[in-house]
Design a protein around this motif. Sequence first.
Motif, PDB file in Angstrom:
ATOM      1  N   ARG A  67       2.228  15.738  43.823  1.00 43.64           N
ATOM      2  CA  ARG A  67       1.254  15.989  44.893  1.00 43.64           C
ATOM      3  C   ARG A  67       0.996  17.481  45.085  1.00 43.64           C
ATOM      4  N   PHE A  68       1.987  18.298  44.834  1.00 41.89           N
ATOM      5  CA  PHE A  68       1.863  19.746  45.025  1.00 41.89           C
ATOM      6  C   PHE A  68       1.796  20.434  43.666  1.00 41.89           C
ATOM      7  N   THR A  69       1.034  21.520  43.611  1.00 41.46           N
ATOM      8  CA  THR A  69       1.033  22.377  42.438  1.00 41.46           C
ATOM      9  C   THR A  69       1.207  23.821  42.884  1.00 41.46           C
ATOM     10  N   MET A  70       1.735  24.638  41.977  1.00 41.24           N
ATOM     11  CA  MET A  70       1.970  26.049  42.278  1.00 41.24           C
ATOM     12  C   MET A  70       1.298  26.872  41.199  1.00 41.24           C
ATOM     13  N   SER A  71       0.612  27.930  41.624  1.00 37.98           N
ATOM     14  CA  SER A  71      -0.105  28.754  40.666  1.00 37.98           C
ATOM     15  C   SER A  71      -0.109  30.199  41.139  1.00 37.98           C
ATOM     16  N   GLN A  72      -0.661  31.071  40.301  1.00 40.87           N
ATOM     17  CA  GLN A  72      -0.787  32.480  40.670  1.00 40.87           C
ATOM     18  C   GLN A  72      -2.179  32.947  40.298  1.00 40.87           C
ATOM     19  N   ASP A  73      -2.620  34.035  40.893  1.00 40.53           N
ATOM     20  CA  ASP A  73      -3.936  34.558  40.538  1.00 40.53           C
ATOM     21  C   ASP A  73      -3.807  35.466  39.314  1.00 40.53           C
ATOM     22  N   GLY A  74      -4.945  35.822  38.737  1.00 45.37           N
ATOM     23  CA  GLY A  74      -4.930  36.593  37.499  1.00 45.37           C
ATOM     24  C   GLY A  74      -4.306  37.956  37.635  1.00 45.37           C
ATOM     25  N   SER A  75      -4.396  38.532  38.821  1.00 43.87           N
ATOM     26  CA  SER A  75      -3.828  39.864  39.033  1.00 43.87           C
ATOM     27  C   SER A  75      -2.335  39.801  39.301  1.00 43.87           C
ATOM     28  N   LYS A  76      -1.811  38.578  39.449  1.00 42.77           N
ATOM     29  CA  LYS A  76      -0.388  38.357  39.729  1.00 42.77           C
ATOM     30  C   LYS A  76       0.049  39.015  41.031  1.00 42.77           C
ATOM     31  N   SER A  77      -0.873  39.084  41.994  1.00 50.28           N
ATOM     32  CA  SER A  77      -0.502  39.628  43.294  1.00 50.28           C
ATOM     33  C   SER A  77      -0.474  38.565  44.368  1.00 50.28           C
ATOM     34  N   ALA A  78      -0.806  37.339  43.990  1.00 48.32           N
ATOM     35  CA  ALA A  78      -0.787  36.253  44.957  1.00 48.32           C
ATOM     36  C   ALA A  78      -0.367  34.960  44.280  1.00 48.32           C
ATOM     37  N   LEU A  79       0.338  34.147  45.026  1.00 52.10           N
ATOM     38  CA  LEU A  79       0.745  32.825  44.572  1.00 52.10           C
ATOM     39  C   LEU A  79       0.146  31.791  45.504  1.00 52.10           C
ATOM     40  N   PHE A  80      -0.023  30.578  44.984  1.00 49.56           N
ATOM     41  CA  PHE A  80      -0.637  29.527  45.765  1.00 49.56           C
ATOM     42  C   PHE A  80       0.187  28.252  45.674  1.00 49.56           C
ATOM     43  N   LEU A  81       0.212  27.529  46.768  1.00 47.58           N
ATOM     44  CA  LEU A  81       0.817  26.203  46.785  1.00 47.58           C
ATOM     45  C   LEU A  81      -0.271  25.245  47.223  1.00 47.58           C
ATOM     46  N   GLU A  82      -0.784  24.480  46.272  1.00 45.72           N
ATOM     47  CA  GLU A  82      -1.818  23.498  46.573  1.00 45.72           C
ATOM     48  C   GLU A  82      -1.130  22.193  46.920  1.00 45.72           C
ATOM     49  N   MET A  83      -1.411  21.711  48.112  1.00 45.16           N
ATOM     50  CA  MET A  83      -0.754  20.513  48.616  1.00 45.16           C
ATOM     51  C   MET A  83      -1.785  19.414  48.804  1.00 45.16           C
ATOM     52  N   ASN A  84      -1.625  18.344  48.070  1.00 44.95           N
ATOM     53  CA  ASN A  84      -2.545  17.214  48.117  1.00 44.95           C
ATOM     54  C   ASN A  84      -1.851  15.975  48.666  1.00 44.95           C
ATOM     55  N   SER A  85      -2.659  15.034  49.108  1.00 48.46           N
ATOM     56  CA  SER A  85      -2.127  13.760  49.635  1.00 48.46           C
ATOM     57  C   SER A  85      -1.014  14.024  50.644  1.00 48.46           C
ATOM     58  N   LEU A  86      -1.303  14.887  51.586  1.00 48.72           N
ATOM     59  CA  LEU A  86      -0.279  15.292  52.546  1.00 48.72           C
ATOM     60  C   LEU A  86       0.184  14.131  53.416  1.00 48.72           C
ATOM     61  N   LYS A  87       1.452  14.172  53.754  1.00 53.25           N
ATOM     62  CA  LYS A  87       2.082  13.150  54.585  1.00 53.25           C
ATOM     63  C   LYS A  87       2.636  13.809  55.847  1.00 53.25           C
ATOM     64  N   PRO A  88       2.824  13.055  56.911  1.00 53.21           N
ATOM     65  CA  PRO A  88       3.409  13.649  58.124  1.00 53.21           C
ATOM     66  C   PRO A  88       4.746  14.320  57.859  1.00 53.21           C
ATOM     67  N   GLU A  89       5.522  13.793  56.927  1.00 54.39           N
ATOM     68  CA  GLU A  89       6.824  14.385  56.615  1.00 54.39           C
ATOM     69  C   GLU A  89       6.714  15.700  55.861  1.00 54.39           C
ATOM     70  N   ASP A  90       5.513  16.098  55.483  1.00 51.80           N
ATOM     71  CA  ASP A  90       5.307  17.414  54.885  1.00 51.80           C
ATOM     72  C   ASP A  90       5.161  18.504  55.945  1.00 51.80           C
ATOM     73  N   SER A  91       5.107  18.117  57.190  1.00 48.65           N
ATOM     74  CA  SER A  91       4.932  19.087  58.275  1.00 48.65           C
ATOM     75  C   SER A  91       6.130  20.020  58.369  1.00 48.65           C
ATOM     76  N   GLY A  92       5.853  21.259  58.728  1.00 46.64           N
ATOM     77  CA  GLY A  92       6.917  22.230  58.903  1.00 46.64           C
ATOM     78  C   GLY A  92       6.405  23.634  58.705  1.00 46.64           C
ATOM     79  N   MET A  93       7.311  24.585  58.833  1.00 43.23           N
ATOM     80  CA  MET A  93       6.997  25.973  58.549  1.00 43.23           C
ATOM     81  C   MET A  93       7.264  26.193  57.067  1.00 43.23           C
ATOM     82  N   TYR A  94       6.272  26.732  56.391  1.00 45.54           N
ATOM     83  CA  TYR A  94       6.394  26.967  54.953  1.00 45.54           C
ATOM     84  C   TYR A  94       6.607  28.455  54.711  1.00 45.54           C
TER      85      TYR A  94
END
Length: 125
Positions: A67-94
């Motif tokens: 459900r989740f994927t992790m990636s980075q941008d081309g400049s390697k100065s940012a990372l991303f966490l793409e979260m799909n099909s979210l569930k209530p149990e995914d709630s929290g501080m990330y």
Amino acid sequence: QVQLLESGGGSVEAGESLTLSCVHSGTSGRPYFFGWFRQAPGKEREAVAAMPLGGWQRYFSDAVKGRFTMSQDGSKSALFLEMNSLKPEDSGMYYCAAVFGAQTRWYREDVYKYWGQGTQVTVSS
């Protein structure tokens, strides 16, 4: 000095998607390893995903695998966490976290030296 800043959190309904960002500085050109962790109220912080900066490997907890994927941008100065099909149990501080060098125990929070302030994700049913 390594600094991490998360953003992209918010409130969504179950089944929807969110993408979190982690802008990092002080890591340019060096082999840092990054992880995403989350903490729900009253629970321990848990590992969600991890990857080496510039590397192809990705690691995910069983709770988010597929459900989740992790990636980075081309400049390697940012990372991303793409979260799909979210569930209530995914709630929290990330939290975004970083440490210098390759890591095998990516799921252990004591491995990481640098931490961001966190971004809140709330998923309603």
